[in-house]
Scaffold this motif. Structure first.
Motif, PDB file in Angstrom:
ATOM      1  N   PRO A 103       0.818  -1.206   0.000  1.00  0.00           N
ATOM      2  CA  PRO A 103       0.000   0.000   0.000  1.00  0.00           C
ATOM      3  C   PRO A 103       0.854   1.258   0.000  1.00  0.00           C
ATOM      4  N   ALA A 104       0.361   2.257  -0.701  1.00  0.00           N
ATOM      5  CA  ALA A 104       1.062   3.531  -0.757  1.00  0.00           C
ATOM      6  C   ALA A 104       1.054   4.219   0.595  1.00  0.00           C
ATOM      7  N   ALA A 105       0.204   3.789   1.491  1.00  0.00           N
ATOM      8  CA  ALA A 105       0.108   4.398   2.818  1.00  0.00           C
ATOM      9  C   ALA A 105       1.353   4.133   3.662  1.00  0.00           C
ATOM     10  N   ALA A 106       2.233   3.226   3.220  1.00  0.00           N
ATOM     11  CA  ALA A 106       3.437   2.943   4.003  1.00  0.00           C
ATOM     12  C   ALA A 106       4.273   4.205   4.151  1.00  0.00           C
ATOM     13  N   GLY A 107       4.430   4.941   3.065  1.00  0.00           N
ATOM     14  CA  GLY A 107       5.113   6.229   3.094  1.00  0.00           C
ATOM     15  C   GLY A 107       6.508   6.190   3.696  1.00  0.00           C
ATOM     16  N   ASP A 108       7.145   7.338   3.692  1.00  0.00           N
ATOM     17  CA  ASP A 108       8.471   7.559   4.298  1.00  0.00           C
ATOM     18  C   ASP A 108       9.509   6.513   3.881  1.00  0.00           C
ATOM     19  N   GLY A 109       9.428   6.032   2.669  1.00  0.00           N
ATOM     20  CA  GLY A 109      10.425   5.085   2.181  1.00  0.00           C
ATOM     21  C   GLY A 109      10.257   3.674   2.714  1.00  0.00           C
ATOM     22  N   HIS A 110       9.208   3.434   3.464  1.00  0.00           N
ATOM     23  CA  HIS A 110       9.000   2.100   4.016  1.00  0.00           C
ATOM     24  C   HIS A 110       8.518   1.113   2.964  1.00  0.00           C
ATOM     25  N   ASP A 111       7.971   1.620   1.864  1.00  0.00           N
ATOM     26  CA  ASP A 111       7.467   0.708   0.848  1.00  0.00           C
ATOM     27  C   ASP A 111       8.579  -0.149   0.256  1.00  0.00           C
ATOM     28  N   GLN A 112       9.772   0.434   0.066  1.00  0.00           N
ATOM     29  CA  GLN A 112      10.896  -0.356  -0.461  1.00  0.00           C
ATOM     30  C   GLN A 112      11.314  -1.437   0.527  1.00  0.00           C
ATOM     31  N   ARG A 113      11.326  -1.088   1.804  1.00  0.00           N
ATOM     32  CA  ARG A 113      11.687  -2.071   2.835  1.00  0.00           C
ATOM     33  C   ARG A 113      10.643  -3.188   2.879  1.00  0.00           C
ATOM     34  N   LEU A 114       9.362  -2.817   2.800  1.00  0.00           N
ATOM     35  CA  LEU A 114       8.312  -3.824   2.811  1.00  0.00           C
ATOM     36  C   LEU A 114       8.410  -4.743   1.601  1.00  0.00           C
ATOM     37  N   ARG A 115       8.740  -4.178   0.450  1.00  0.00           N
ATOM     38  CA  ARG A 115       8.917  -5.010  -0.749  1.00  0.00           C
ATOM     39  C   ARG A 115      10.080  -5.979  -0.566  1.00  0.00           C
ATOM     40  N   ARG A 116      11.192  -5.479  -0.025  1.00  0.00           N
ATOM     41  CA  ARG A 116      12.366  -6.325   0.183  1.00  0.00           C
ATOM     42  C   ARG A 116      12.056  -7.450   1.165  1.00  0.00           C
ATOM     43  N   VAL A 117      11.409  -7.114   2.262  1.00  0.00           N
ATOM     44  CA  VAL A 117      11.052  -8.123   3.258  1.00  0.00           C
ATOM     45  C   VAL A 117      10.072  -9.128   2.657  1.00  0.00           C
ATOM     46  N   GLY A 118       9.105  -8.627   1.878  1.00  0.00           N
ATOM     47  CA  GLY A 118       8.151  -9.520   1.222  1.00  0.00           C
ATOM     48  C   GLY A 118       8.828 -10.491   0.271  1.00  0.00           C
ATOM     49  N   ARG A 119       9.809  -9.985  -0.496  1.00  0.00           N
ATOM     50  CA  ARG A 119      10.552 -10.866  -1.407  1.00  0.00           C
ATOM     51  C   ARG A 119      11.322 -11.920  -0.627  1.00  0.00           C
TER      52      ARG A 119
END
Length: 103
Positions: A44-60
């Motif tokens: 979700p775009a609501a992650a904000g503050d650059g957390h979306d990249q971290r969430l994608r990495r953790v998800g992968r």
């Protein structure tokens, strides 16, 4: 046992990178881009503050780890079932295939 095999096959078919139906995500992205819209994203775009990249990495990483675990379980199950069938067949046990599948 059969449930584990079916769950593993389903997971590998839909989530394994480069495996058959796992390309469905790319298909959704291509359809959205062909329609002129943004590509869908599971983060979700609501992650904000650059957390979306971290969430994608953790998800992968989680996806890779779980897929590896399930692949290993599938390989071990196939090896054990095959060896069980061979030993039972060589010793003349009736219904060796059924016993190997359910054991």
């Amino acid at each position: 046992m059969i449930g584990l095999v079916l769950a593993t096959a389903f997971t590998l078919a839909f989530d394994a990178p480069g495996a058959g139906l796992g390309r469905g995500r790319c298909l959704l992205r291509r359809r959205a881009q062909a329609a002129g819209g943004p590509a869908p994203t599971p983060v979700p775009a609501a992650a904000g503050d650059g957390h979306d990249q971290r969430l994608r990495r953790v998800g992968r990483e989680v996806s890779r780890t779980v897929t590896g675990y399930l692949t290993g379980k599938l390989v071990i199950s196939v090896i054990c079932g095959t060896l069980t069938f061979v030993v039972l067949a060589l010793t003349g046990v009736p219904f060796a295939a059924v016993i190997a599948l359910t054991g």
